[in-house]
Enzyme design. Structure first.
Site, mmCIF file in Angstrom:
data_model
loop_
_atom_site.group_PDB
_atom_site.id
_atom_site.type_symbol
_atom_site.label_atom_id
_atom_site.label_comp_id
_atom_site.label_asym_id
_atom_site.label_seq_id
_atom_site.Cartn_x
_atom_site.Cartn_y
_atom_site.Cartn_z
ATOM 1 N N PRO A 33 -12.184 -2.787 13.065
ATOM 2 C CA PRO A 33 -13.369 -3.630 12.560
ATOM 3 C C PRO A 33 -14.603 -4.770 12.972
ATOM 4 O O PRO A 33 -13.946 -3.702 14.303
ATOM 5 C CB PRO A 33 -12.905 -4.364 11.581
ATOM 6 C CG PRO A 33 -11.472 -4.884 12.370
ATOM 7 C CD PRO A 33 -10.977 -3.432 12.484
ATOM 8 N N CYS A 74 -18.207 1.915 6.833
ATOM 9 C CA CYS A 74 -18.907 3.160 7.992
ATOM 10 C C CYS A 74 -20.102 2.052 8.564
ATOM 11 O O CYS A 74 -20.289 2.420 9.747
ATOM 12 C CB CYS A 74 -18.652 4.481 7.638
ATOM 13 S SG CYS A 74 -17.097 4.346 7.542
ATOM 14 N N ARG A 114 0.606 -0.948 -0.068
ATOM 15 C CA ARG A 114 -0.125 0.118 0.064
ATOM 16 C C ARG A 114 0.829 1.290 -0.629
ATOM 17 O O ARG A 114 0.614 2.052 -0.397
ATOM 18 C CB ARG A 114 -1.275 0.004 1.456
ATOM 19 C CG ARG A 114 -2.349 0.828 1.575
ATOM 20 C CD ARG A 114 -2.890 0.122 2.383
ATOM 21 N NE ARG A 114 -4.523 0.162 1.686
ATOM 22 C CZ ARG A 114 -5.473 -0.203 2.015
ATOM 23 N NH1 ARG A 114 -5.794 0.388 3.787
ATOM 24 N NH2 ARG A 114 -6.688 -0.184 1.618
HETATM 25 C C1 UDX Z 1 -10.765 2.703 8.819
HETATM 26 C C2 UDX Z 1 -11.398 1.720 9.498
HETATM 27 O O1 UDX Z 1 -12.396 1.440 8.526
HETATM 28 C C3 UDX Z 1 -12.341 3.450 10.061
HETATM 29 O O2 UDX Z 1 -13.767 2.844 10.968
HETATM 30 C C4 UDX Z 1 -11.843 3.874 10.763
HETATM 31 O O3 UDX Z 1 -12.429 5.982 10.694
HETATM 32 C C5 UDX Z 1 -10.775 4.527 9.676
HETATM 33 O O4 UDX Z 1 -9.936 3.379 9.328
HETATM 34 P P1 UDX Z 1 -10.064 3.236 6.577
HETATM 35 O O5 UDX Z 1 -9.325 4.340 6.338
HETATM 36 O O6 UDX Z 1 -11.094 3.024 5.032
HETATM 37 O O7 UDX Z 1 -10.532 3.080 8.177
HETATM 38 O O8 UDX Z 1 -9.608 1.661 6.719
HETATM 39 P P2 UDX Z 1 -8.540 0.630 5.661
HETATM 40 O O9 UDX Z 1 -8.608 1.282 3.948
HETATM 41 O O10 UDX Z 1 -9.039 -0.814 6.155
HETATM 42 O O11 UDX Z 1 -6.878 1.762 6.233
HETATM 43 C C6 UDX Z 1 -6.702 1.044 7.464
HETATM 44 C C7 UDX Z 1 -4.690 0.664 7.123
HETATM 45 O O12 UDX Z 1 -4.543 0.918 8.989
HETATM 46 C C8 UDX Z 1 -4.398 -0.245 6.161
HETATM 47 O O13 UDX Z 1 -3.771 0.568 5.501
HETATM 48 C C9 UDX Z 1 -3.699 -0.607 7.057
HETATM 49 O O14 UDX Z 1 -2.427 -1.680 6.899
HETATM 50 C C10 UDX Z 1 -3.462 -0.361 8.414
HETATM 51 N N1 UDX Z 1 -2.635 -0.472 9.421
HETATM 52 C C11 UDX Z 1 -3.954 -1.296 10.455
HETATM 53 C C12 UDX Z 1 -1.600 -0.056 9.727
HETATM 54 O O15 UDX Z 1 -0.592 0.655 9.424
HETATM 55 N N2 UDX Z 1 -1.052 -0.807 11.105
HETATM 56 C C13 UDX Z 1 -2.275 -1.009 12.165
HETATM 57 O O16 UDX Z 1 -1.535 -2.094 12.971
HETATM 58 C C14 UDX Z 1 -3.137 -1.725 11.963
HETATM 59 C C1 UDX Z 2 -20.656 7.640 4.597
HETATM 60 C C2 UDX Z 2 -20.777 9.008 5.474
HETATM 61 O O1 UDX Z 2 -21.231 9.459 4.638
HETATM 62 C C3 UDX Z 2 -19.330 10.086 5.757
HETATM 63 O O2 UDX Z 2 -19.705 11.177 6.891
HETATM 64 C C4 UDX Z 2 -19.005 9.486 6.862
HETATM 65 O O3 UDX Z 2 -17.625 9.399 6.977
HETATM 66 C C5 UDX Z 2 -18.398 6.955 6.340
HETATM 67 O O4 UDX Z 2 -19.517 7.003 5.916
HETATM 68 P P1 UDX Z 2 -19.991 6.544 2.621
HETATM 69 O O5 UDX Z 2 -19.943 4.763 3.351
HETATM 70 O O6 UDX Z 2 -17.760 6.690 1.740
HETATM 71 O O7 UDX Z 2 -19.470 8.079 3.343
HETATM 72 O O8 UDX Z 2 -20.491 6.553 1.560
HETATM 73 P P2 UDX Z 2 -22.605 7.059 1.676
HETATM 74 O O9 UDX Z 2 -22.132 8.451 -0.001
HETATM 75 O O10 UDX Z 2 -22.492 7.794 2.967
HETATM 76 O O11 UDX Z 2 -22.459 6.472 0.940
HETATM 77 C C6 UDX Z 2 -23.280 4.961 1.723
HETATM 78 C C7 UDX Z 2 -23.957 3.759 1.437
HETATM 79 O O12 UDX Z 2 -25.255 4.243 1.239
HETATM 80 C C8 UDX Z 2 -24.007 3.806 -0.689
HETATM 81 O O13 UDX Z 2 -24.257 2.221 -0.463
HETATM 82 C C9 UDX Z 2 -24.715 4.429 -0.685
HETATM 83 O O14 UDX Z 2 -25.076 3.922 -2.255
HETATM 84 C C10 UDX Z 2 -26.046 4.438 -0.028
HETATM 85 N N1 UDX Z 2 -27.344 5.558 -0.559
HETATM 86 C C11 UDX Z 2 -26.238 7.197 -0.389
HETATM 87 C C12 UDX Z 2 -28.301 5.282 -0.441
HETATM 88 O O15 UDX Z 2 -28.797 4.681 -0.477
HETATM 89 N N2 UDX Z 2 -29.099 6.202 -0.719
HETATM 90 C C13 UDX Z 2 -28.494 7.552 -0.214
HETATM 91 O O16 UDX Z 2 -30.169 8.765 -0.239
HETATM 92 C C14 UDX Z 2 -27.581 7.861 -0.176
#
Ligand code: UDX
Ligand code: UDX
Length: 512
Positions: free
Chosen positions: A146, A329, A95
């Protein structure tokens, strides 16, 4: 606060004049708010009323976790604040390597441009977590949290093992006091545990734990970061806590209007993140519940959503009925909220929010049942084209995508599923590995539809609106069905072409 992370406040002379000249790096309200790209504010140009100033030339920010949240957030901070050094570290070497190329590990519109402006200047990616920690003044922690899959709270509670491991690593590698910022979404009062772990040291180091939850949505991450509705920063309500949160607020104030930066207690900030996601998801489940009623009463869910959304008290957003919400989320955060409520003995509160997730699962299953019913109660041996596998448009992310659940259920019915998506095919392959039945993949929607009995639109990619639907129909089996799980197509036009059209929350348009 001790060490060279001296934050303006008690370290300043009692007569109000600084003991050291304020060598500020952080601009206040006078900084230009233009979105045209960063402008360097040299030390000479700093306003005298800098808030929360570190006693050093540059602030060194570290982010642990280079994922969907950490990567874009840090890229925008570096882009907007050339006077801040931003290091992003991750245990995942592949990554990190990808962040160093033009083939970024995540797809976000506009992100590559932002990264390219800052990378190598004040934005750096590395796997050397220990060195990163040692050099940092402010550490954002953005590792994944998670849902727990084992033990107490399995399936609902947040798995905090990476968070705690990271906290211990910060402590082990620190030689000076630091601000530690929770960026990951965490259960309310997690900061209490972090505080205990970090401040249990006997080396005189002091760690101020803040909560600065991220509200960016995938697909619009750069826009959400550059022009946020609000930035929320919570801290302990102590003089040290308030100074620390002001120091972080000052970084954001480089490009975010001050009135959009909300300061609060730690617990309010932690809980607000979970509640924001719960409220957003609840609106979708609410309109999806109504969509089922619409299909039986010939009301049109889009008309109902427009009518109610025109009430300024309700508002129009997040009222789009769909096959269901996905993403990393919503489900995770609501189940986390449910678990917290349960652990406080609030069973009614837990049941109320859990219903939002159950309604979403029911909507996905209902979608497949409707397909089955329309297609003469069997899809065994029939080819079904899935248009869109990402959980929403403009992303390649498939986490909790309703498309996976629909695919699973169709495969269990022995359908021959062909998945097409402009960005998410690699993830789709991983997600569906091991599923029984035949599943194929193609980037070309026309190929996916050739010889198919039905098309199911599961992601709202614009390109599906603009396809040559007459050409698609000509290559399909008859009767041909379209199931629009996102209500993005022109249903009457498709019906006139000869399709049987089933949209969410609408009366079916059928020839058979
Ligand atoms: C994640 C969570 O899903 C979310 O709830 C939180 O708010 C922010 O972190 P996201 O950035 O979407 O969101 O997750 P992900 O893309 O899986 O990134 C997490 C990263 O942390 C990964 O790249 C993983 O390798 C890294 N990681 C995890 C570390 O560097 N050290 C660790 O011990 C565990
Ligand atoms: C969400 C929150 O919006 C963001 O603020 C938070 O930080 C992370 O979680 P995200 O999951 O990236 O963001 O996408 P979002 O645009 O919220 O959509 C979530 C899901 O709801 C998607 O599957 C989308 O297609 C669905 N959705 C959204 C609907 O089905 N109807 C709607 O009116 C809006």
């Amino acid at each position: 606060m001790a060490g060279h992370l001296a934050i303006r406040g008690e370290d300043w002379a009692k007569d109000g004049r600084p003991q050291t000249r304020p060598r500020g790096i952080i601009d206040g309200p006078n900084y230009p708010k233009s979105l045209e790209g960063p402008k360097y504010v040299g030390r000479r140009g700093l306003p005298s009323a800098c808030q929360g100033v570190f006693m050093k030339d540059r602030v060194n920010v570290l982010c642990i976790g280079a994922g969907y949240v950490g990567g874009p957030t840090m890229a925008v901070i570096a882009d907007r604040c050339p006077h801040v050094t931003v290091n992003v570290v991750d245990i995942n070497a592949a990554r990190i390597q990808a962040w160093q190329t033009d083939d970024l590990p995540i797809f976000e519109p506009g992100l590559l441009e932002v990264v390219k402006r800052a990378r190598g200047r004040n934005l750096f990616f590395s796997t050397d977590i220990e060195a990163g920690i040692a050099a940092a003044d402010i550490i954002f922690v953005s590792v994944n949290t998670p849902t727990k899959t084992f033990g107490e709270g399995a399936g609902r509670a947040a798995d905090l093992q990476y968070w705690e491991k990271t906290a211990r690593q910060i402590l082990a590698c620190s030689t000076n006091s630091k601000i530690v910022v929770e960026k990951s979404t965490l259960p309310v009062r997690t900061a209490e545990a972090m505080d205990r772990i970090l401040n249990s040291n006997t080396r005189g180091l002091r760690f101020e734990v803040l909560s600065n939850p991220e509200f960016l949505a995938e697909g619009t991450a750069v826009k959400d970061l550059e022009l946020p509705d609000r930035v929320l920063i919570g801290s302990h309500e102590t003089p040290e806590g308030i100074r620390a949160r002001k120091a972080v607020a000052d970084i954001y104030a480089t490009w975010v209007a001050r009135e959009r930066i909300i300061e609060s207690s730690l617990w309010s900030a932690e809980l607000s993140k979970l509640v924001a996601n719960a409220f957003l998801a609840q609106r979708i489940s609410s309109i999806n519940a109504i969509s089922a009623l619409c299909e039986l009463t010939e009301a049109d869910v889009d008309e109902v959503a427009f009518a109610i959304g025109s009430d300024s008290r309700i508002g129009p957003r997040f009222l789009k009925a769909s096959v269901g919400f996905g993403g990393s989320c919503f489900k995770k955060d609501i189940l986390n909220l449910v678990y917290i409520a349960q652990s406080h003995g609030l069973d009614e509160v837990a049941r109320y929010w859990e219903a939002v997730v159950r309604m979403n699962e029911w909507q996905e299953t209902r979608f497949v049942r409707r397909m089955l019913a329309a297609m003469f109660n069997t899809v065994a041996g029939k080819k079904i084209a899935i248009f869109g596998f990402a959980f929403k448009a403009e992303t390649g992310d498939t986490r909790e995508s309703p498309a996976l659940e629909v695919t699973k259920q169709l495969a269990a019915e022995h359908a021959h599923v062909v998945i097409t998506d402009p960005k998410a095919l690699d993830n789709a392959r991983i997600d569906t590995a091991g599923l029984e039945g035949t599943i194929a993949f193609t980037p070309d929607p026309y190929e996916a539809a050739r010889g198919a009995h039905a098309i199911a639109v599961l992601t709202e990619w614009n390109l599906y609106r603009d396809l040559d639907w007459a050409r698609l129909l000509a290559s399909m089996e008859r009767p041909a069905f379209v199931f629009d799980g996102r209500n993005i197509l022109d249903h009457h036009r498709l019906f006139d072409l000869g399709f049987n059209v089933f949209a969410i929350g609408k009366r079916p348009l059928r020839h058979v």
